[in-house]
Design a protein around this motif. Sequence first.
Motif, PDB file in Angstrom:
ATOM      1  N   GLY A  83       1.666  39.571 -12.501  1.00 33.79           N
ATOM      2  CA  GLY A  83       1.740  38.221 -13.494  1.00 33.79           C
ATOM      3  C   GLY A  83       2.291  38.688 -14.738  1.00 33.79           C
ATOM      4  O   GLY A  83       2.296  37.453 -15.424  1.00 33.79           O
ATOM      5  N   LEU A  84       2.966  39.620 -14.862  1.00 37.52           N
ATOM      6  CA  LEU A  84       3.365  40.200 -16.610  1.00 37.52           C
ATOM      7  C   LEU A  84       4.315  39.560 -17.176  1.00 37.52           C
ATOM      8  O   LEU A  84       5.535  40.485 -15.978  1.00 37.52           O
ATOM      9  CB  LEU A  84       2.580  41.380 -17.658  1.00 37.52           C
ATOM     10  N   LEU A  88       3.665  37.323 -24.220  1.00 29.67           N
ATOM     11  CA  LEU A  88       3.087  36.600 -24.000  1.00 29.67           C
ATOM     12  C   LEU A  88       2.384  35.519 -24.428  1.00 29.67           C
ATOM     13  O   LEU A  88       2.372  35.556 -25.972  1.00 29.67           O
ATOM     14  CB  LEU A  88       1.580  37.478 -23.378  1.00 29.67           C
ATOM     15  N   PRO A 118      -5.007  39.567 -20.685  1.00 30.71           N
ATOM     16  CA  PRO A 118      -5.183  39.774 -19.150  1.00 30.71           C
ATOM     17  C   PRO A 118      -5.670  40.819 -18.492  1.00 30.71           C
ATOM     18  O   PRO A 118      -6.572  41.725 -19.392  1.00 30.71           O
ATOM     19  CB  PRO A 118      -2.856  40.423 -19.037  1.00 30.71           C
ATOM     20  N   VAL A 174       2.029  42.788 -24.403  1.00 28.80           N
ATOM     21  CA  VAL A 174       0.321  42.140 -23.753  1.00 28.80           C
ATOM     22  C   VAL A 174      -0.435  42.973 -25.278  1.00 28.80           C
ATOM     23  O   VAL A 174       0.223  45.060 -25.519  1.00 28.80           O
ATOM     24  CB  VAL A 174      -0.068  42.996 -22.151  1.00 28.80           C
ATOM     25  N   GLY A 209      -4.803  37.647 -10.432  1.00 28.95           N
ATOM     26  CA  GLY A 209      -3.304  36.953 -11.066  1.00 28.95           C
ATOM     27  C   GLY A 209      -2.557  37.060 -12.323  1.00 28.95           C
ATOM     28  O   GLY A 209      -1.344  36.973 -12.297  1.00 28.95           O
ATOM     29  N   CYS A 210      -2.977  38.116 -13.343  1.00 29.38           N
ATOM     30  CA  CYS A 210      -2.299  38.388 -14.509  1.00 29.38           C
ATOM     31  C   CYS A 210      -3.757  39.826 -14.921  1.00 29.38           C
ATOM     32  O   CYS A 210      -4.696  39.294 -15.289  1.00 29.38           O
ATOM     33  CB  CYS A 210      -2.236  37.280 -15.432  1.00 29.38           C
ATOM     34  N   ALA A 255      -1.753  31.985 -23.735  1.00 34.15           N
ATOM     35  CA  ALA A 255      -2.937  32.796 -22.569  1.00 34.15           C
ATOM     36  C   ALA A 255      -3.940  33.914 -22.640  1.00 34.15           C
ATOM     37  O   ALA A 255      -3.827  34.150 -23.901  1.00 34.15           O
ATOM     38  CB  ALA A 255      -1.293  33.539 -22.343  1.00 34.15           C
ATOM     39  N   THR A 310       1.680  46.503 -12.950  1.00 36.78           N
ATOM     40  CA  THR A 310       1.409  44.813 -13.881  1.00 36.78           C
ATOM     41  C   THR A 310       1.317  44.020 -12.874  1.00 36.78           C
ATOM     42  O   THR A 310       2.021  43.778 -10.770  1.00 36.78           O
ATOM     43  CB  THR A 310       2.445  44.886 -13.903  1.00 36.78           C
TER      44      THR A 310
END
Length: 212
Positions: free
Chosen positions: A37-38, A44, A51, A147, A87-88, A48, A35
């Motif tokens: 950015g989690l 989340l 991802p 997620v 980034g995620c 947002a 992963t």
Amino acid sequence: MSYQFITSAKLPTTYGIFDMHMFENAAGQEHVMLTVGLPMVAPLAQSAPAPLVRIHSECLTGDAFSSLKCDCGPQLNAAMAAIQQAGCGAILYLRQEGRGIGLTNKIRAYALQDQGHDTLDANLMLGLPADARVYDMCGPMLAHVGVDKVRLLTNNPNKVAYLNEYGIEVTERVPLLVGVNHHNSAYLATKRDRMGHIFSEELAPEVDNSER
């Protein structure tokens, strides 16, 4: 089948630093999630963006040995790069070699492919399913990092259906066509024509200067 989180650690790679999370099922089989950015456990925020996620089944020949018979290695590398750039996101690396039939049977199928049979018929000739993979581990793995919706990096619409079935919303299917060469173009055509994979581009082999 139940899955449990075991441990996690940082994994620096040529693409950037990932968090590497280890999971184990009731049979003792290990699965990996990388992963970026989690957060751990905390969900989340609803606002947002979803991802970027890749579900990647283990392929020793492609991922480790750089086989040109499939596109698995290039797909894994491209996914790692894309998720770092986003980034995620996450890569769910599932230990189900050879679309779930195992390494030895995959090589047996390779031998039949060398005789002119396509990848689907080779499995069937061995008395094996065309695709024995399962995705029930994806929900618990993604829940571990909060997620429940994803942008899925795949050419396989079945993966979209499987995630929806397990309660994960797929907000977008992101195509991933890389690593096409003259050794695997027929294999990819079989996935398109007989297994329902969606390719938005023609299967034109990339130029491989190493073979000149």
